[in-house]
Scaffold this motif. Structure first.
Motif, mmCIF file in Angstrom:
data_model
loop_
_atom_site.group_PDB
_atom_site.id
_atom_site.type_symbol
_atom_site.label_atom_id
_atom_site.label_comp_id
_atom_site.label_asym_id
_atom_site.label_seq_id
_atom_site.Cartn_x
_atom_site.Cartn_y
_atom_site.Cartn_z
ATOM 1 N N THR A 99 26.607 14.740 41.725
ATOM 2 C CA THR A 99 27.601 13.667 41.620
ATOM 3 C C THR A 99 28.912 14.060 42.284
ATOM 4 N N LYS A 136 29.921 12.372 34.511
ATOM 5 C CA LYS A 136 29.087 13.568 34.467
ATOM 6 C C LYS A 136 27.645 13.163 34.743
ATOM 7 N N ASP A 137 27.086 13.741 35.793
ATOM 8 C CA ASP A 137 25.665 13.556 36.126
ATOM 9 C C ASP A 137 25.274 12.077 36.218
ATOM 10 N N ASP A 186 35.291 14.534 37.902
ATOM 11 C CA ASP A 186 33.897 14.963 37.785
ATOM 12 C C ASP A 186 33.835 16.110 36.780
ATOM 13 N N SER A 194 29.546 18.081 36.865
ATOM 14 C CA SER A 194 28.202 17.516 37.067
ATOM 15 C C SER A 194 27.286 18.534 37.726
#
Length: 519
Positions: free
Chosen positions: A190, A156-157, A183, A186
């Motif tokens: 990302t 995440k991010d 993911d 995000s």
């Protein structure tokens, strides 16, 4: 229960594109990638052979029995100064003692036991056959000679670092590899970056539209994983090309190993003094603490940077992990300790956990509960970005202490069943962590207020001495590296700062936000 391995038809299916892998998600299975260049990895800071290197070479040339005896003798000789200090203080006990003396003797005894076990009993299961194995090790199901590995990651991010991570995953030298990246909604691009990398690297990408937390995201990855070995890493890590092979070799050689931890160091050790201190600390936590636990087959935490699990050892317990709650509230942190606890304790807790989640697809294919061993392979290298600033470091430590508290009520309920030595290591460490805030208050607050400054000085000297002992252990393993001098700083940081975080973590257990930022 025999699981059907994927054949040509499933391979063709995995090379297609599909959508709707779950509620609020989309998954893309990319075509298989060709050879991938690995990111640059940290190397040794200095080079050149030393007497310690030559001694290791000579020991490795001996037959197994002679080598073990020689190693034990050398370790005892190296520990003689500490043994002398322990004996000198122990003879004074009949003439009076206080809490400070008891604590000092306990810490010194524990440190000696850890060092002796780590250096005289530990064998890398990827390098040689373990000398101590369970009597029924032949009853554990064997893995194929070249098992399929599902390499799983939740992110995440992490746009800044994710490419280096997934490229290192794709560059490992294990041939039968499935990479699944989730993911977790995000917001920094990302997911778009991963979309571009997926076709090149052969990644199965699952994009979630709603943030579910790292643990639930990893369980989502397990839904599509088809490997004999499920291997997890973190999004701020870089994996050595041979790391997966070493983890797999350890499990193939030793079917009783239900899980194996790799060996982690700091990727950004040169970014700040705090990062350098953590790098040396990480080395000791793995090389000494995990090695000592591994010598008894009971590593209490298979750490997230490189965590390998046999499929049948954890599959039935993934719903319990995903839906874990504590004190009446969901516990969202992806606790490495908790997942390891399901491997260590399923012989005593497994039936109840599976019964509680009997309607889950993960439980339909029932795997018998086994008294798995949990190991550690020093040759499986991984590097992680450690926090380089005090704020992010403290937030990370608070998360870890929350996970420690939660796991203490699970693993602590059965670890005594795994034998005297594993129980002593586990409960001794837990007692030290719990007692640390009380001792800090006594020595750093109460003593100065009551004009007992000498007591404070002696306490801090003891802390520095312990850090120097761990630093010298680092120097033994890395004779070219002068970073051992940072280890006493970590001991001071632990007693003066980190000890205060345990009460705060206990009071804020219900707060659960996950982030992997090391800035």
């Amino acid at each position: 229960m025999t699981r059907t391995r994927p054949g040509p038809e499933s391979t063709a299916r995995d090379n297609s594109v599909r959508a709707g892998a779950g509620s609020g998600s989309a998954a893309v299975d990319a075509p298989a990638a060709g050879p991938v260049a690995a990111p640059a990895l940290p190397g040794p800071r200095l080079s050149g052979a030393t007497g310690a290197d030559r001694l290791r070479t000579r020991l490795d040339a001996l037959d197994a029995g002679t080598r073990r005896g020689a190693v034990r003798l050398l370790v005892l000789l190296a520990l003689l100064p500490l043994l002398a200090v322990l004996a000198t203080q122990a003879v004074r006990l009949p003439h009076g003692f206080g809490p400070a003396m008891i604590y000092g003797l306990a810490v010194l005894t524990g440190t000696l036991c850890l060092l002796y076990a780590a250096y005289s009993r530990y064998d890398d299961p990827a390098v040689r056959e373990l000398r101590r194995r369970p009597r029924d090790h032949a009853s554990f199901p064997a893995l194929p000679e070249q098992p399929r590995v599902s390499f799983l990651l939740a992110v995440k991010d992490e746009r800044e670092h994710i490419e280096a991570c997934v490229r290192s995953m794709a560059a490992v030298d294990h041939p039968d590899l499935q990479i699944v990246v989730v993911d977790d909604a995000s917001e920094d691009g990302t997911g778009d970056l991963l979309e571009r990398l997926a076709p090149e690297l052969g990644i199965t990408l699952i994009r979630l539209e709603r943030n579910v937390g790292k643990k639930a995201a990893l369980v989502r990855a397990c839904e599509v994983a088809d490997g004999d070995v499920l291997l997890f890493t973190d999004s701020d890590c870089v994996i050595a090309p041979d790391a997966v092979r070493h983890c797999v070799t350890a499990m193939v050689r030793h079917p009783e190993l239900g899980a194996v931890s790799g060996h982690c160091r700091a990727l950004n050790a040169d970014s700040s003094l705090l990062a350098r201190v953590q790098d040396v600390w990480y080395e000791g936590q793995f090389r000494v603490s995990k090695a000592a636990e591994a010598s008894f087959g009971s590593v209490s935490c298979v750490s997230g940077p490189l965590a390998a699990f046999r499929r049948e050892a954890i599959l039935n317990y993934l719903p319990a992990w995903a839906e874990d709650s504590f004190l009446g509230a969901p516990f969202r942190f992806a606790t490495d300790r908790q997942l390891t606890g399901y491997v260590l304790g399923q012989a005593w807790r497994g039936k109840a956990l599976k019964k509680r989640h009997a309607d889950s697809p993960f439980v339909r294919d029932d795997h018998p509960e086994r008294a798995w061993h949990v190991g550690y392979t020093r040759s499986a290298k991984v590097w992680t970005r450690v926090p380089s600033r005090p704020g992010s470091f403290l937030r990370q430590q608070i998360r870890w202490k929350k996970s420690f508290i939660r796991n203490l009520f699970f693993t602590g309920s059965f670890m005594w069943r795994r034998g005297l030595a594993p129980a002593a290591l586990y409960y001794g460490h837990a007692l030290w962590v719990v007692a640390a805030p009380l001792l800090v208050v006594r020595h750093l607050v109460w003593a100065p207020l009551h004009l007992a400054g000498l007591l404070t000085l002696l306490y801090l000297c003891g802390v520095v001495l312990k850090g120097c002992v761990w630093g010298l252990a680092y120097r033994v393993d890395h004779p070219h590296d002068r970073a051992w001098r940072y280890r006493p700083l970590m001991s001071l940081l632990s007693c003066c700062v980190l000890a205060w975080l345990l009460p705060y973590a206990a009071l804020t257990l219900r707060r659960s936000v996950w982030s992997r930022s090391a800035s």
